[in-house]
Design a protein around this motif. Structure first.
Motif, PDB file in Angstrom:
ATOM      1  N   ILE A 179       1.103  -1.247   0.333  1.00  0.00           N
ATOM      2  CA  ILE A 179       0.032  -0.232   0.374  1.00  0.00           C
ATOM      3  C   ILE A 179       0.933   1.108  -0.214  1.00  0.00           C
ATOM      4  CG2 ILE A 179      -1.568  -1.363   1.476  1.00  0.00           C
ATOM      5  CD1 ILE A 179      -1.470   0.256   3.757  1.00  0.00           C
ATOM      6  N   ALA A 180       0.260   2.666  -0.353  1.00  0.00           N
ATOM      7  CA  ALA A 180       0.992   3.176  -0.575  1.00  0.00           C
ATOM      8  C   ALA A 180       0.007   4.753  -1.313  1.00  0.00           C
ATOM      9  CB  ALA A 180       2.117   3.395  -2.587  1.00  0.00           C
ATOM     10  N   GLY A 181       0.674   5.838  -0.722  1.00  0.00           N
ATOM     11  CA  GLY A 181       0.089   7.057  -0.447  1.00  0.00           C
ATOM     12  C   GLY A 181       0.180   7.984   0.252  1.00  0.00           C
ATOM     13  N   ALA A 182       0.109   9.464   1.273  1.00  0.00           N
ATOM     14  CA  ALA A 182       0.006   9.965   1.564  1.00  0.00           C
ATOM     15  C   ALA A 182      -0.030   8.996   3.149  1.00  0.00           C
ATOM     16  CB  ALA A 182      -0.865  11.217   2.017  1.00  0.00           C
ATOM     17  N   GLU A 183       0.717   9.219   3.904  1.00  0.00           N
ATOM     18  CA  GLU A 183       0.648   8.041   5.103  1.00  0.00           C
ATOM     19  C   GLU A 183      -0.330   8.991   6.337  1.00  0.00           C
ATOM     20  OE1 GLU A 183       4.161   6.534   7.101  1.00  0.00           O
ATOM     21  OE2 GLU A 183       5.047   7.567   6.174  1.00  0.00           O
ATOM     22  N   ALA A 184      -0.255  10.085   6.829  1.00  0.00           N
ATOM     23  CA  ALA A 184      -0.489  10.879   7.735  1.00  0.00           C
ATOM     24  C   ALA A 184      -2.230  10.906   7.616  1.00  0.00           C
ATOM     25  CB  ALA A 184      -0.080  12.476   7.641  1.00  0.00           C
ATOM     26  N   GLY A 185      -2.993  10.227   8.133  1.00  0.00           N
ATOM     27  CA  GLY A 185      -4.398  10.317   8.283  1.00  0.00           C
ATOM     28  C   GLY A 185      -5.120   8.973   7.349  1.00  0.00           C
ATOM     29  N   TYR A 186      -4.426   7.964   6.630  1.00  0.00           N
ATOM     30  CA  TYR A 186      -4.725   6.904   6.458  1.00  0.00           C
ATOM     31  C   TYR A 186      -3.162   5.833   7.652  1.00  0.00           C
ATOM     32  CZ  TYR A 186      -7.121  10.412   3.027  1.00  0.00           C
ATOM     33  OH  TYR A 186      -7.156  11.186   2.326  1.00  0.00           O
ATOM     34  N   PRO A 187      -4.083   5.032   8.132  1.00  0.00           N
ATOM     35  CA  PRO A 187      -2.620   4.223   8.915  1.00  0.00           C
ATOM     36  C   PRO A 187      -3.093   3.005   8.407  1.00  0.00           C
ATOM     37  CG  PRO A 187      -4.879   5.444  10.219  1.00  0.00           C
ATOM     38  CD  PRO A 187      -4.297   5.863   9.395  1.00  0.00           C
ATOM     39  N   PRO A 188      -2.608   2.145   8.437  1.00  0.00           N
ATOM     40  CA  PRO A 188      -2.201   0.763   7.427  1.00  0.00           C
ATOM     41  C   PRO A 188      -3.225   0.296   7.632  1.00  0.00           C
ATOM     42  CG  PRO A 188      -0.160   0.900   8.604  1.00  0.00           C
ATOM     43  CD  PRO A 188      -1.131   2.242   8.671  1.00  0.00           C
ATOM     44  N   THR A 189      -4.240   0.094   9.458  1.00  0.00           N
ATOM     45  CA  THR A 189      -5.168  -0.549  10.042  1.00  0.00           C
ATOM     46  C   THR A 189      -6.106  -0.396   8.972  1.00  0.00           C
ATOM     47  OG1 THR A 189      -4.904   1.520  11.432  1.00  0.00           O
ATOM     48  CG2 THR A 189      -3.916  -0.871  12.027  1.00  0.00           C
ATOM     49  N   ARG A 190      -6.336   0.857   8.320  1.00  0.00           N
ATOM     50  CA  ARG A 190      -7.215   0.710   7.598  1.00  0.00           C
ATOM     51  C   ARG A 190      -7.388  -0.555   6.594  1.00  0.00           C
ATOM     52  NH1 ARG A 190      -8.357   4.791   4.006  1.00  0.00           N
ATOM     53  NH2 ARG A 190     -10.185   5.380   4.245  1.00  0.00           N
ATOM     54  N   HIS A 191      -6.586  -0.509   6.325  1.00  0.00           N
ATOM     55  CA  HIS A 191      -6.538  -1.869   4.793  1.00  0.00           C
ATOM     56  C   HIS A 191      -6.342  -3.274   5.679  1.00  0.00           C
ATOM     57  CE1 HIS A 191      -6.475   0.867   2.197  1.00  0.00           C
ATOM     58  NE2 HIS A 191      -5.617   1.807   3.343  1.00  0.00           N
ATOM     59  N   LEU A 192      -6.839  -3.317   6.943  1.00  0.00           N
ATOM     60  CA  LEU A 192      -6.391  -4.800   7.887  1.00  0.00           C
ATOM     61  C   LEU A 192      -7.269  -6.231   6.837  1.00  0.00           C
ATOM     62  CD1 LEU A 192      -7.232  -4.372  11.782  1.00  0.00           C
ATOM     63  CD2 LEU A 192      -4.873  -4.877  10.655  1.00  0.00           C
ATOM     64  N   ASP A 193      -8.351  -6.017   6.153  1.00  0.00           N
ATOM     65  CA  ASP A 193      -9.139  -6.449   5.197  1.00  0.00           C
ATOM     66  C   ASP A 193      -8.229  -7.955   4.643  1.00  0.00           C
ATOM     67  OD1 ASP A 193     -11.489  -8.526   5.149  1.00  0.00           O
ATOM     68  OD2 ASP A 193     -11.684  -6.826   3.222  1.00  0.00           O
ATOM     69  N   ALA A 194      -7.149  -6.751   4.040  1.00  0.00           N
ATOM     70  CA  ALA A 194      -6.237  -6.538   2.948  1.00  0.00           C
ATOM     71  C   ALA A 194      -5.301  -7.397   3.309  1.00  0.00           C
ATOM     72  CB  ALA A 194      -6.255  -6.204   2.279  1.00  0.00           C
ATOM     73  N   PHE A 195      -4.883  -6.993   4.859  1.00  0.00           N
ATOM     74  CA  PHE A 195      -3.084  -8.060   4.891  1.00  0.00           C
ATOM     75  C   PHE A 195      -4.284  -9.632   5.668  1.00  0.00           C
ATOM     76  CE2 PHE A 195      -2.699  -3.645   5.733  1.00  0.00           C
ATOM     77  CZ  PHE A 195      -1.977  -3.910   4.494  1.00  0.00           C
ATOM     78  N   GLU A 196      -5.469  -9.077   6.153  1.00  0.00           N
ATOM     79  CA  GLU A 196      -5.512 -10.562   6.612  1.00  0.00           C
ATOM     80  C   GLU A 196      -6.092 -11.469   5.226  1.00  0.00           C
ATOM     81  OE1 GLU A 196      -8.834  -9.492   9.029  1.00  0.00           O
ATOM     82  OE2 GLU A 196      -8.380  -8.760  10.762  1.00  0.00           O
ATOM     83  N   TYR A 197      -6.641 -10.987   4.655  1.00  0.00           N
ATOM     84  CA  TYR A 197      -6.557 -12.227   3.019  1.00  0.00           C
ATOM     85  C   TYR A 197      -5.508 -12.658   2.773  1.00  0.00           C
ATOM     86  CZ  TYR A 197      -7.385 -13.577  -1.440  1.00  0.00           C
ATOM     87  OH  TYR A 197      -7.002 -14.541  -2.602  1.00  0.00           O
ATOM     88  N   GLU A 201      -3.619 -16.399   2.575  1.00  0.00           N
ATOM     89  CA  GLU A 201      -3.200 -16.981   1.356  1.00  0.00           C
ATOM     90  C   GLU A 201      -1.871 -17.199   1.187  1.00  0.00           C
ATOM     91  OE1 GLU A 201      -4.868 -17.951  -1.456  1.00  0.00           O
ATOM     92  OE2 GLU A 201      -7.151 -17.589  -0.362  1.00  0.00           O
ATOM     93  N   ASN A 202      -1.165 -17.129   2.953  1.00  0.00           N
ATOM     94  CA  ASN A 202       0.756 -17.358   2.864  1.00  0.00           C
ATOM     95  C   ASN A 202       1.184 -16.498   1.223  1.00  0.00           C
ATOM     96  OD1 ASN A 202       0.446 -19.522   4.264  1.00  0.00           O
ATOM     97  ND2 ASN A 202      -0.608 -20.595   2.718  1.00  0.00           N
ATOM     98  N   ALA A 203       0.543 -14.908   1.131  1.00  0.00           N
ATOM     99  CA  ALA A 203       1.518 -14.239  -0.234  1.00  0.00           C
ATOM    100  C   ALA A 203       2.599 -12.494   0.892  1.00  0.00           C
ATOM    101  CB  ALA A 203       0.222 -13.800  -0.711  1.00  0.00           C
ATOM    102  N   HIS A 204       2.455 -12.353   0.405  1.00  0.00           N
ATOM    103  CA  HIS A 204       4.132 -12.251   0.808  1.00  0.00           C
ATOM    104  C   HIS A 204       3.149 -10.232   0.452  1.00  0.00           C
ATOM    105  CE1 HIS A 204       6.993 -14.810   0.996  1.00  0.00           C
ATOM    106  NE2 HIS A 204       6.768 -15.007  -0.276  1.00  0.00           N
ATOM    107  N   PHE A 205       3.662  -9.222   1.749  1.00  0.00           N
ATOM    108  CA  PHE A 205       3.569  -7.825   1.140  1.00  0.00           C
ATOM    109  C   PHE A 205       4.323  -6.830   2.597  1.00  0.00           C
ATOM    110  CE2 PHE A 205       0.596  -9.739   4.926  1.00  0.00           C
ATOM    111  CZ  PHE A 205       0.671  -8.425   5.760  1.00  0.00           C
ATOM    112  N   THR A 206       4.720  -5.660   1.414  1.00  0.00           N
ATOM    113  CA  THR A 206       5.042  -4.774   1.837  1.00  0.00           C
ATOM    114  C   THR A 206       4.155  -3.735   2.629  1.00  0.00           C
ATOM    115  OG1 THR A 206       7.136  -3.430   1.697  1.00  0.00           O
ATOM    116  CG2 THR A 206       6.222  -3.674   0.138  1.00  0.00           C
ATOM    117  N   ILE A 207       4.639  -2.893   2.650  1.00  0.00           N
ATOM    118  CA  ILE A 207       3.993  -1.395   3.150  1.00  0.00           C
ATOM    119  C   ILE A 207       5.337  -0.360   3.294  1.00  0.00           C
ATOM    120  CG2 ILE A 207       2.444  -0.518   5.266  1.00  0.00           C
ATOM    121  CD1 ILE A 207       1.319  -3.103   6.064  1.00  0.00           C
TER     122      ILE A 207
END
Length: 365
Positions: A179-197, A201-207
């Motif tokens: 995930i990318a874009g301006a960090e302030a106001g948009y914490p990565p926890t807004r996308h927990l559903d994607a990361f849990e998925y 699926e045993n998939a790799h991700f960076t943030i």
């Protein structure tokens, strides 16, 4: 160090790139060509020299938000299949010519739909382009392996959809998610559903974390979201205190990052441009390398920063007096941290990287 490492020499060693944005590495002439073909009329100039200078100037503001605005023009001309194929092919060619043997190039499929393409068509066009670029590079005697990371925009709401797209194409060239874009106001926890998925699926991700925003962003990316790597992560230095007597105190987060060998995708020139570091000489890569964090060196956006991986290494050589050993260490760190199976990483380290550096080091003695 007995030899001053020049860019010409550094270009000859095998290099590994983990953090590079497809829409941040276009050739200026390609932008002009694609704008003419597509009818895009928002470019500040169609003179390639002036356009190059404009991108560099607009990117040196010390503001991440202002820096991100420059992508309106590159993304604006990347809305057709032909444009995406061309940009991806030229990316692979340019990296191979710079001595990069392995690269993970990231882009946000959701930003390339204005011309009527579907998400799948966008991904397939980019993968096709990488294949063409790899083949053209081979004709010139260069060997490169290129995969891609699919990026979701942190201010949008399509991260689960993009994560599913990454899993759908992971056997044909998509290596992971971001995930990318301006960090302030948009914490990565807004996308927990994607990361849990992705974890299911045993998939790799960076943030992207710890660039414009500090330790809370890094903590959330790791401890809430489970990131494999940190995109930038440069602000981890805020949890480290060095004293004049050589003693160092690290907070619990910094200790965790070092102890767990969490890869830091550091981008020195870009970090200076966006204000994450005041200069190359003062960049946290110095103490982070000295303290043996899992440091990797990256370009981020080659167009906006006017750089290459060779150029980034050369700046670090000038600033910190690094030699072949340090450059090899950065490169092996990156290959260890790549989103490839273990045996393939090991093969590249022992079959290309270490022998390549050994030849240059031997020739220098």
């Amino acid at each position: 160090m007995s030899e001053k490492l020049t860019e010409e020499r550094i270009r000859q060693v095998p290099k590994v790139l983990l953090h590079d944005h497809l829409d941040g590495g276009l050739r200026p002439q390609t932008i002009v060509d694609l704008a003419e073909e597509s009818g895009y009329t928002e470019l500040p100039t169609t003179n390639t020299d002036e356009l190059t200078a404009w991108f560099h100037g607009a990117s040196h503001t010390g503001s991440l938000e202002r820096f991100l605005e420059t992508f309106g023009h590159t993304v604006g001309v990347m809305q057709t299949r032909q444009a995406l194929v061309r940009v991806a092919a030229e990316c692979a060619e340019d990296l191979a010519a710079d001595g990069v043997i392995y690269a993970e190039i990231r882009f946000a499929p959701e930003l390339h739909l204005d011309g009527g393409l579907s998400l799948d068509q966008v991904v397939e066009a980019v993968l096709e382009g990488f294949g063409q670029g790899r083949d053209r590079a081979a004709e010139r005697g260069h060997s490169i392996r290129v995969g891609t990371l699919l990026t979701a925009m942190r201010h949008a709401a399509r991260s689960r959809e993009i994560a599913q797209l990454a899993v759908r194409y992971r056997d044909v060239g998509v290596l992971g998610f971001d995930i990318a874009g301006a960090e302030a106001g948009y914490p990565p926890t807004r996308h927990l559903d994607a990361f849990e998925y992705l974890r299911r699926e045993n998939a790799h991700f960076t943030i992207h974390a710890g660039e414009a925003f500090g330790l809370p962003s890094i903590w959330e990316a790791l401890q809430w979201c489970g990131a494999d790597r940190l995109g930038h992560g440069v602000r981890i230095v805020d949890d480290i205190e060095e004293f004049g007597d050589g003693k160092v105190h690290m907070g619990r987060l910094a200790s965790y990052v070092r102890d767990q060998r969490v890869p830091l995708e550091l981008c020195p020139s870009s970090n200076v441009q966006t204000g994450a570091a005041s200069s190359i000489e003062e960049h946290p890569i110095g103490p982070l390398t000295r303290l043996r964090f899992r440091v990797t060196v990256n370009t981020d956006n080659r167009l906006q920063s006017g750089t290459s991986l060779t150029g980034e290494f050369a700046k670090l050589v000038d600033a910190f007096d690094y030699g072949w050993d340090e450059l090899q260490w950065f490169t092996v760190n990156a290959m260890k941290s790549a989103f490839l199976p273990f045996d393939e990483r090991l093969s590249l380290i022992n079959g290309q990287i270490k022998p390549g550096f050994a030849r240059l080091k031997w020739a220098s003695d």
